[in-house]
Write an enzyme that holds these catalytic residues in place. Structure first.
Site, PDB file in Angstrom:
ATOM      1  N   SER A 149      10.317 -33.655  -4.153  1.00 56.17           N
ATOM      2  CA  SER A 149      10.926 -34.928  -3.785  1.00 56.17           C
ATOM      3  C   SER A 149      11.876 -35.406  -4.876  1.00 56.17           C
ATOM      4  O   SER A 149      11.532 -35.432  -6.057  1.00 56.17           O
ATOM      5  CB  SER A 149       9.829 -35.952  -3.564  1.00 56.17           C
ATOM      6  N   SER A 150      13.100 -35.768  -4.465  1.00 59.54           N
ATOM      7  CA  SER A 150      14.055 -36.285  -5.452  1.00 59.54           C
ATOM      8  C   SER A 150      13.626 -37.696  -5.803  1.00 59.54           C
ATOM      9  O   SER A 150      13.502 -38.538  -4.934  1.00 59.54           O
ATOM     10  CB  SER A 150      15.457 -36.331  -4.857  1.00 59.54           C
ATOM     11  N   SER A 210      11.841 -39.375   2.941  1.00 62.03           N
ATOM     12  CA  SER A 210      11.472 -38.370   1.948  1.00 62.03           C
ATOM     13  C   SER A 210      10.860 -37.151   2.637  1.00 62.03           C
ATOM     14  O   SER A 210       9.984 -37.280   3.483  1.00 62.03           O
ATOM     15  CB  SER A 210      10.473 -39.001   0.980  1.00 62.03           C
ATOM     16  N   GLY A 211      11.366 -35.992   2.286  1.00 64.81           N
ATOM     17  CA  GLY A 211      10.839 -34.748   2.863  1.00 64.81           C
ATOM     18  C   GLY A 211      11.529 -34.341   4.144  1.00 64.81           C
ATOM     19  O   GLY A 211      11.169 -33.354   4.772  1.00 64.81           O
ATOM     20  N   THR A 252      17.845 -33.015   0.476  1.00 70.83           N
ATOM     21  CA  THR A 252      18.262 -32.252  -0.695  1.00 70.83           C
ATOM     22  C   THR A 252      18.590 -30.817  -0.306  1.00 70.83           C
ATOM     23  O   THR A 252      19.566 -30.238  -0.778  1.00 70.83           O
ATOM     24  CB  THR A 252      17.139 -32.288  -1.750  1.00 70.83           C
ATOM     25  N   GLY A 257      15.355 -41.682   1.078  1.00 73.81           N
ATOM     26  CA  GLY A 257      15.302 -42.253   2.431  1.00 73.81           C
ATOM     27  C   GLY A 257      14.390 -43.459   2.456  1.00 73.81           C
ATOM     28  O   GLY A 257      13.749 -43.800   1.458  1.00 73.81           O
ATOM     29  N   ASN A 276       6.556 -34.632  -0.092  1.00 71.84           N
ATOM     30  CA  ASN A 276       7.523 -33.564  -0.341  1.00 71.84           C
ATOM     31  C   ASN A 276       7.197 -32.917  -1.683  1.00 71.84           C
ATOM     32  O   ASN A 276       7.035 -33.602  -2.681  1.00 71.84           O
ATOM     33  CB  ASN A 276       8.935 -34.185  -0.374  1.00 71.84           C
ATOM     34  N   GLU A 311      11.364 -45.688   2.743  1.00 71.14           N
ATOM     35  CA  GLU A 311       9.979 -45.345   2.407  1.00 71.14           C
ATOM     36  C   GLU A 311       9.022 -46.450   2.816  1.00 71.14           C
ATOM     37  O   GLU A 311       9.260 -47.619   2.520  1.00 71.14           O
ATOM     38  CB  GLU A 311       9.841 -45.103   0.892  1.00 71.14           C
TER      39      GLU A 311
HETATM   40  N1  LIG Z   1      16.801 -26.433   6.497  1.00 68.48           N
HETATM   41  C1  LIG Z   1      15.597 -26.153   6.011  1.00 68.48           C
HETATM   42  N2  LIG Z   1      15.057 -24.946   6.206  1.00 68.48           N
HETATM   43  C2  LIG Z   1      13.851 -24.655   5.736  1.00 68.48           C
HETATM   44  N3  LIG Z   1      13.099 -25.516   5.040  1.00 68.48           N
HETATM   45  C3  LIG Z   1      13.565 -26.740   4.794  1.00 68.48           C
HETATM   46  C4  LIG Z   1      14.856 -27.127   5.275  1.00 68.48           C
HETATM   47  N4  LIG Z   1      15.066 -28.403   4.909  1.00 68.48           N
HETATM   48  C5  LIG Z   1      13.956 -28.793   4.211  1.00 68.48           C
HETATM   49  N5  LIG Z   1      13.070 -27.798   4.148  1.00 68.48           N
HETATM   50  C6  LIG Z   1      11.755 -27.842   3.487  1.00 68.48           C
HETATM   51  O1  LIG Z   1      11.405 -29.196   3.347  1.00 68.48           O
HETATM   52  C7  LIG Z   1      11.191 -29.520   1.999  1.00 68.48           C
HETATM   53  C8  LIG Z   1      11.678 -30.924   1.719  1.00 68.48           C
HETATM   54  O2  LIG Z   1      13.061 -30.947   1.823  1.00 68.48           O
HETATM   55  P1  LIG Z   1      13.964 -31.840   0.890  1.00 68.48           P
HETATM   56  O3  LIG Z   1      15.333 -31.484   1.176  1.00 68.48           O
HETATM   57  O4  LIG Z   1      13.549 -31.750  -0.498  1.00 68.48           O
HETATM   58  O5  LIG Z   1      13.651 -33.273   1.447  1.00 68.48           O
HETATM   59  P2  LIG Z   1      14.256 -34.648   0.989  1.00 68.48           P
HETATM   60  O6  LIG Z   1      15.324 -34.369  -0.013  1.00 68.48           O
HETATM   61  O7  LIG Z   1      14.796 -35.239   2.233  1.00 68.48           O
HETATM   62  O8  LIG Z   1      13.178 -35.439   0.477  1.00 68.48           O
HETATM   63  C9  LIG Z   1      11.923 -28.472   1.215  1.00 68.48           C
HETATM   64  O9  LIG Z   1      11.330 -28.255  -0.001  1.00 68.48           O
HETATM   65  C10 LIG Z   1      11.799 -27.248   2.105  1.00 68.48           C
HETATM   66  O10 LIG Z   1      10.582 -26.617   1.913  1.00 68.48           O
HETATM   67 MG   LIG Z   2      15.414 -34.937  -1.894  1.00 64.85          MG
END
Ligand SMILES: Nc1ncnc2c1ncn2[C@@H]1O[C@H](COP(=O)(O)OP(=O)(O)O)[C@@H](O)[C@H]1O
Ligand SMILES: [Mg+2]
Length: 1037
Positions: free
Chosen positions: A160-161, A107-108, A112, A384, A157, A386
């Site tokens: 977070s989804s 997560s984070g 996404t 992911g 996050n 956890e």
């Molecule tokens: N490629 C990226 N560039 C800039 N910031 C990112 C990038 N990927 C993730 N982030 C930052 O990290 C945070 C968490 O990413 P997210 O995709 O929601 O994580 P996950 O879906 O894996 O839990 C996002 O809200 C954003 O602020």
């Molecule tokens: Mg996500």
């Protein structure tokens, strides 16, 4: 290209496959750190992308970047999520296969975000038609709506989804995105009613309160302050600086209209959201009987209004429970605790089902109504792995899901890769990897796995508790190597596991789960009483979500665990039929800080994401492999032997091709059905060459096609009698038509002539072959031709005079004719000649004839003398003495010639004139006639056979008047003798002697003349008193 590669490689290596110490985790980590410190967040392991969350905007997702990666070779540019997307897209378009991109990580870590970037990339770079823009916008805008309802701020996050998402993007045959389909997995409903410290409920609640118009809030009976709502305030962070709920509300509101939400839909949807908030604020009190009551029905009224149910029925349902006893239903009051449970269960149920409805609603707006064949790219963004301090039923499900996906990865890459090498007969060293199937089985095996045991415990009669479930586990799976509880652990491990906990050794590490709430969450029980209320709801969405049929179905619905297990196995079925691409996301630190690289945390992720194993397999193997047919099909234009078609087996074609383009043996291996290319650079070089040749081919095809089109237009215009030149007038047109006809006539004439020529030549040849046969149709014309030709030719070759003996050689068939012609010609010439000569010349000729008769082949010098024409006389009358003339005046002098006379006795030479008349010959000295020889007395004339000029005129000895024979030497001996003979009119008087002759000097006395040849002419009297005449031999003799 090599040079650009080196430049890119400056910061570590951009593909871990190129790492020297590829087995070392530290080297792996170092490379990742080096690149991360330079803001290079992406690195490849072959075709897998490792992405480290930068937690900052890097400016690498611009339009120009998208254009850069569009249609470029995978390995040609620095690693990027766009390269993965583009690669999948190109493969899909060129091979018409389905693909998925599995994005995993904790997560984070940025899953996404990655999936959003991919979606944007397709939206921007794929071809698009105006009518299909709507589909694209829907695909894009479904995301903020889903995130509003399914994402929440957690400790790890801010966005977070809280559900798993698999999204299919459908493309038509032109590669245009035309539709989509979303499947959601296990929304974390418990968040609706409870949040940990520092976490929030789903975004949509806060967005609604923050952004909703006053009237809307008033209609829903809501206040703007989230703190007023229990369901929103437990985490104590309703307001979060990094989240702009107001803006997000605007985005979501406008998205609703694009994805086909009607006013009515929205009213019902917001009604549900508001009723959840109101539900949270329903407070219970315990009456003196220990039963729950609701003292303040304010919230109940709002809920009843919003959901379209009766308030008192709702109130009763929240505080009572219906129990079916045989034939009748008994209503029992609930305890305070159970009422709270019922309330929360209702909130979770309506939110959970509304979320499912929402996904379905979005799907119906994404659906593509045309049924032509589509190819898809699936995006899997799923929770992911956890590991929290306290891990409950949700973590158990989430981690189980990750085990299953790891299994897929093993199947599709590690195991499949090894199996493929074996199948293809490629030599390689097997890689040891951990197969986590054993853990999956521990969780999901039928009748034996943890989920089955949990289900059994849920439905078992009698008092089942979380603890009894734990005991069951100990009893049934206690022996499993990956299962541990406090009781089972030895004294050492005991401390770290609580009494209510069990520990699983996941492939990613150990996780301890607290069984508290397992049964309840697995059951996800909503009291029947409440269900009935919801089934009667006037809210359209709830009506769709709670069907009366459900009430009538007495069978127990499947538990949450089993539902999740089933949905996962159907997900895996979906994925297994598609070509995979992988993105592994890594979270660099726990504090969401940019530029902070937490070694320990990342090392752990490297481990549980299986990156080292993946690298080992990749490194041992080949960077690229392709079926011979596909490889040949793609690159055949690079070798003249394989272009445009290779007719032999594809494997041989590939071999020929790679030999031609110069692969070295260490660069590739040939399997049974595929070629394996070891280094990425070999592939780039081939791709580059292909790109280059493609442009050339395209230009050629274009040229041919254009020519074809032009020709078609030209022909059409010509047939239509149209003018080909836009600016010309009617008379030009007419001229062109005339010209065309004239050319046609000429061409026809020429064709006729050629035909005739062929026919003639053929006839000629046939005639020539048959020329010696009797006359027949085959040679008839030939013979006529030959005849004609010969005669015509002869014209120029007939002899010009009688002496010319040349004659044109006749062909065999004309020999007789030629002889006849030749004779005719000669006769003609002779006649012509004869007619042409004068009387004088005729007389001369007659004399020559006489000379010929006398001397031909008898006397030397004849041939030479023949050409000298005879003269009428060699002495003019003026040169003859008049006395002599007078003496013989009765006779006409016919001929005269100077001679030398030799004495008969002494052979002295005297110059004399020899004159001939009709009657006699005279030897004259000046005025005297020395001797007169009448022809009647002439006995003969002798001369030698040699070239001398001696002639002896014999007289008759009986003739007393004669002095004897006259011995004369004459220069014109042939002429003189001929004249004499013609005058004497006796041919036989001439005697040509050989050697010597005798002559009459006087009666009884004879002299001798001896003829001889020598180097010079001489006449002398020899010792014997004979006259010796020496003459020189002529050449003709
Ligand atoms: N490629 C990226 N560039 C800039 N910031 C990112 C990038 N990927 C993730 N982030 C930052 O990290 C945070 C968490 O990413 P997210 O995709 O929601 O994580 P996950 O879906 O894996 O839990 C996002 O809200 C954003 O602020
Ligand atoms: Mg996500």
């Amino acid at each position: 290209m090599e040079s650009t590669l080196t430049a890119r490689d400056k910061v570590g290596v951009q593909d871990f496959v190129l790492l020297d110490a590829y087995t070392s985790e530290s080297a792996f980590l170092d490379n990742l750190r080096k690149r991360f410190s330079e803001n290079l967040i992406y690195t490849y392991i072959g075709t897998l992308l490792v992405s480290v969350n930068p937690y900052q905007e890097l400016g690498i997702y611009t339009m120009s970047q998208m254009e850069l990666y569009q249609g470029v070779n995978f390995f040609e540019l620095p690693p990027h999520v766009y390269a993965i997307a583009d690669n999948a897209y190109r493969m899909m378009c060129s091979e018409l296969t389905n693909h998925f991109i599995l994005i995993s990580g904790e997560s984070g870590a940025g899953k996404t975000e990655a999936s959003k970037k991919i979606l944007q990339y397709f939206a921007v770079t794929c071809p698009m038609t105006e009518s299909l823009q709507i589909a694209r916008d829907r695909l894009l805008l479904s995301n903020p709506v889903l995130e509003a309802f399914g994402n929440a701020k957690t400790l790890r996050n801010d966005n977070s989804s809280r559900f798993g998402k698999y999204m299919d993007i459908q493309f038509d045959y032109k590669g245009i995105p035309v539709g989509g389909h979303i499947i959601s997995y296990l929304i974390e409903k418990s968040r609706v009613v409870y949040q940990n410290q520092g976490e929030r409920n789903f975004h949509i609640f806060y967005q609604l309160l923050e952004g909703g118009e006053e009237e809307l809030l008033a209609y829903l009976g809501l206040e703007r302050d989230p703190q007023l709502y229990k369901y929103l305030s437990q985490g104590h962070c309703a307001k979060e600086s990094s989240i702009n709920d107001k803006n997000d509300w605007k985005t979501v509101s406008s998205a609703f209209s694009v994805i086909d939400f009607t006013e009515d839909d929205l009213e019902n949807l917001f009604g549900i959201l508001a009723s959840v908030l109101h539900l949270g604020n329903v407070c219970f009190e315990e009456n003196h009987q220990g039963c729950a009551t609701i003292p303040d029905t304010h919230e109940i009224k709002w809920i009843a209004k919003l959901l379209g149910v009766h308030p008192s029925i709702l109130l009763e349902a929240l505080t009572h429970r219906k129990i079916e006893a045989k034939t009748e239903e008994v209503i029992c009051p609930l305890t305070l605790e159970l009422s709270v449970y019922a309330r929360d269960a209702m909130a979770k149920a309506i939110y959970g089902r509304t979320f499912t409805w929402l996904v379905n609603k979005i799907n119906s707006s994404l659906v593509n109504k045309d049924f032509t064949k589509k190819t898809v790219i699936g995006l899997l963004d799923i929770y992911g792995f956890e590991v929290f301090d306290k891990n409950g039923f949700e973590q158990f499900c989430i981690n189980y899901c990750n085990e299953k996906l790891q299994q897929l990865l093993i199947e599709r890459t590690l195991k499949a890769e090894q199996a493929e090498y074996e199948m293809e007969g490629i030599e390689w060293e097997p890689i040891q990897y951990f197969n986590n199937k054993i853990i999956c089985d521990l969780v999901d095996e039928r009748h034996k796995g943890i989920i089955s045991i949990l289900d059994e415990e849920c439905i078992r009669p009698g008092p089942a508790t979380d603890l009894s479930f734990l005991e069951k586990l100990e009893e049934r799976v206690g022996q499993h190597a990956h299962f541990q509880t406090r009781k089972l652990a030895g004294p050492k491990g005991r401390k770290r596991i609580g009494w209510m906990e069990f520990r699983l050794s996941h492939y990613a590490g150990e996780v301890t789960y607290c069984t508290k709430g397992f049964l309840e969450k697995n059951n996800d029980l909503l009291y029947r009483h409440l269900k009935e209320v919801l089934c009667s709801s006037k809210n359209r969405i709830l009506k769709d979500c709670f069907l009366v049929a459900e009430l009538e179905n007495r069978r127990r619905p499947p538990t949450v665990g089993t539902q999740f297990k089933n949905s996962l196995s159907s997900l895996l079925e979906i994925l297994i039929s598609k070509e995979p691409s992988y993105i592994r996301c890594i979270k660099p630190n726990e504090r969401k800080e940019p530029s902070k690289f937490d070694d320990l945390l990342i090392r752990h992720q490297i481990k549980y994401l299986g990156l080292m194993e993946h690298l080992r397999v990749r490194r041992a193997g080949f960077a690229h492999r392709r079926k011979y047919e596909h490889f040949l099909q793609r690159y055949k234009s690079l070798c003249p032997d394989t272009w445009p078609h290779w007719h032999g087996p594809p494997a041989e074609g590939v071999e020929r091709l790679i030999q031609y383009i110069g692969y070295t043996p260490e660069e590739y291996k040939l399997g049974r059905t595929k070629i394996f290319i070891r280094f990425p650079r070999t592939l780039f070089a081939t791709e580059d060459a292909f790109e280059f040749s493609k442009h050339q081919l395209v230009a050629r095809i274009q040229a041919t096609y254009k020519a074809c089109l032009e020709r078609r237009v030209y022909v059409r215009k010509r047939h239509a009698g149209m003018c080909l030149f836009p600016k010309c007038n009617q008379s030009t047109c007419a001229a062109i038509t005339l010209e065309a006809h004239w050319r046609g006539a000429l061409a026809r004439k020429l064709a006729k002539r050629r035909k005739w020529a062929v026919w003639t030549v053929r006839k000629f040849i046939k005639g020539f072959i048959n020329r010696n046969k009797p006359l027949c149709p085959d040679n008839e014309e030939f013979i006529v031709f030959v005849r004609k030709n010969y005669i015509l030719n002869l014209r120029y070759h007939v002899p010009k005079n009688v002496l010319d003996k040349s004659w044109l050689r006749p062909p065999g068939i004309l020999e007789n004719a030629s002889d006849l012609l030749r004779k005719m010609c000669t006769r003609n010439l002779v006649r012509k000649y004869c007619r042409g000569i004068t009387a004088e010349r005729k007389a001369l000729m007659q004399q020559k004839v006489v000379t010929s008769e006398l001397f031909r082949a008898k006397k030397e010098g004849y041939a030479e003398a023949l050409n000298q024409p005879f003269a009428n006389s060699r002495i003019d009358e003026g040169d003859i003495n008049p006395k002599v003339l007078q003496l013989i005046s009765s006779e006409k002098i016919q001929y005269g010639v100077p001679v030398i006379k030799y004495d008969r006795k002494g052979f002295r030479a005297r110059e004399r004139q020899f004159l001939l008349t009709q009657k006699a010959a005279y030897v004259v000295e000046l005025a005297k006639i020395k001797q007169k020889i009448a022809y009647s007395a002439l006995k003969g004339v002798s001369t030698s056979s040699l070239s001398d000029g001696i002639l002896v005129i014999h007289v008759s000895p009986e003739d007393s008047k004669q002095k004897g024979d006259a011995v004369l030497q004459c220069e014109h001996i042939f002429e003189a003798i001929t004249k004499l003979v013609m005058l004497v009119k006796r041919g036989n008087i001439v005697n040509v002697v050989q050697g010597s002759l005798r002559f009459y000097i006087s009666p009884g006395k004879e002299g001798t003349i001896v003829f001889d040849t020598g180097p010079e002419e001489q006449i002398y009297k020899d010792k014997n008193g004979q006259l010796t005449v020496v003459s020189v031999r002529t050449t003709s003799s």
